[in-house]
Design an enzyme around this catalytic site. Structure first.
Site, mmCIF file in Angstrom:
data_model
loop_
_atom_site.group_PDB
_atom_site.id
_atom_site.type_symbol
_atom_site.label_atom_id
_atom_site.label_comp_id
_atom_site.label_asym_id
_atom_site.label_seq_id
_atom_site.Cartn_x
_atom_site.Cartn_y
_atom_site.Cartn_z
ATOM 1 N N HIS A 239 -5.252 3.962 -2.660
ATOM 2 C CA HIS A 239 -5.577 3.346 -3.664
ATOM 3 C C HIS A 239 -7.372 3.276 -3.163
ATOM 4 C CE1 HIS A 239 -2.220 2.662 -6.002
ATOM 5 N NE2 HIS A 239 -1.164 2.021 -4.676
HETATM 6 C C1 BDR Z 1 -3.202 -2.599 -4.217
HETATM 7 O O1 BDR Z 1 -2.642 -3.964 -4.107
HETATM 8 C C2 BDR Z 1 -2.656 -3.280 -2.963
HETATM 9 O O2 BDR Z 1 -0.871 -3.550 -2.889
HETATM 10 C C3 BDR Z 1 -3.324 -2.198 -2.590
HETATM 11 O O3 BDR Z 1 -3.490 -2.715 -0.739
HETATM 12 C C4 BDR Z 1 -4.008 -2.377 -3.778
HETATM 13 O O4 BDR Z 1 -5.192 -3.108 -3.384
HETATM 14 C C5 BDR Z 1 -2.677 -1.669 -5.531
HETATM 15 O O5 BDR Z 1 -2.853 -2.072 -6.389
#
Ligand code: BDR
Ligand code: CA
Length: 315
Positions: A239
């Site tokens: 992500h």
């Molecule tokens: C986001 O949530 C976190 O767990 C990850 O680091 C990312 O920023 C994804 O939904």
């Protein structure tokens, strides 16, 4: 080429670490004014410790300042099931010896932005608490922020709930301040981040490759896959990397400019990044560039080259 001033605001977090590494490997193009931490994937203490541990291991660093320990008005929700008890399980880091800046992240960001030559780009990859507080407390910074390239949100479906993505869900009030601020936003939401996924074979390749950084990334990402298996994933979204990658290689992404609004209600729509995505929707002033697709092969290739570069830098 002129360097872009950036401040990374993160909650490391496996994918946060990959994003920070990509930025560190590209300091010829990115002038990293600092990294700030916010509670999200784990408590503030843990995520701050994680960035300090990473920097200690690498032997390179940027200024670090810690920020909000909880959302503006809500209780903190963490993602320990995804990132583990420490928030960064999977690699045996040395005890951190890198010192924190003595200033709170909000004041730290304010000072860096005001002092900076030229404009500054914010790169948030956790709940938007620090950024929301910055804008609410020091609205004059808006003039000096050219872009917020953030990871968060989703137009079609969420991950923490059917409608909301984790970062926005945790602190919707902060997200609302950010999205309503008038500052240009590039949103790497789940539409694009699920396409920016790494495969098991690629993780195995990293694990088997010599190099201080590459091997660490392989092991960290292997640990990150553990949770995703139970959720039925067969490749694993990186992500937060999208928010940095966009600054370096916007050409590998596809996007739509939309009017995104944050739902701050308490029901099923809490934390939703709502947008009218109908083909005929017309916006007077779209507030967000929503990334919707990425060339995955190029994305992975650029990231792996960054790891290889860091292997040399961190010998
Ligand atoms: C986001 O949530 C976190 O767990 C990850 O680091 C990312 O920023 C994804 O939904
Ligand atoms: Ca994150």
């Amino acid at each position: 080429m002129e360097k872009r001033n950036i401040i990374i605001d993160c909650d490391p977090g496996h994918d946060d670490v990959m994003a920070v590494l990509l930025a560190l490997a590209n300091q010829d193009r990115l002038n990293i004014l600092g990294v700030t931490t916010v509670a999200g994937n784990q408590t503030l203490e843990k995520v701050t410790n994680n960035i300090r541990k990473l920097y200690t291991y690498l032997g390179i660093s940027t200024p670090i300042a810690s920020g909000a320990a909880k959302p503006i008005i809500r209780e903190l929700i963490t993602a320990g099931e995804v990132h583990g008890k420490s928030g960064l399980d999977g690699w045996d880091f040395p005890e951190p010896s890198i010192e924190l800046d003595s200033t709170n992240a909000i004041t730290f960001m304010y000072e860096k932005i005001i002092e900076a030559e030229g404009k500054v780009t914010l790169v948030p990859m956790g709940p938007l608490t620090n950024i929301g507080l910055l804008i609410a407390t020091f609205p004059e910074v808006k003039e000096k922020i050219d872009l917020i390239s953030l990871m968060g949100g989703s137009i079609y479906a969420g991950n923490v709930t059917p409608y909301a993505e984790f970062n926005i869900y945790v602190d919707p009030e902060a997200a609302k301040i950010v999205f309503d601020s008038g500052i240009p936003i590039v949103m790497s939401g789940l539409e694009v981040t699920h396409k920016a996924a790494i495969t098991e074979e690629e993780i195995e390749f990293l694990k088997q490759t010599d190099g201080k950084v590459t091997k660490m990334c392989g092991e960290l990402l292997y640990s990150y896959t553990r949770y995703h298996h139970s959720e039925g994933y067969t490749s694993y979204p990186l992500h937060d990397v999208c928010s940095v990658m966009y600054l370096l290689h916007p050409d590998i992404f596809e996007y739509k400019d939309l009017q995104v609004e944050i739902d701050t209600s308490n029901g099923i729509h809490r934390g939703r990044t709502a947008a009218d995505n109908r083909q005929w929707a017309k916006y007077e002033r779209p507030n967000t560039r929503v990334l919707i697709d990425v060339n995955r092969e190029k994305f992975i290739d650029i990231l792996f080259k960054a790891f290889a570069k860091l292997n040399e830098m961190c010998k």
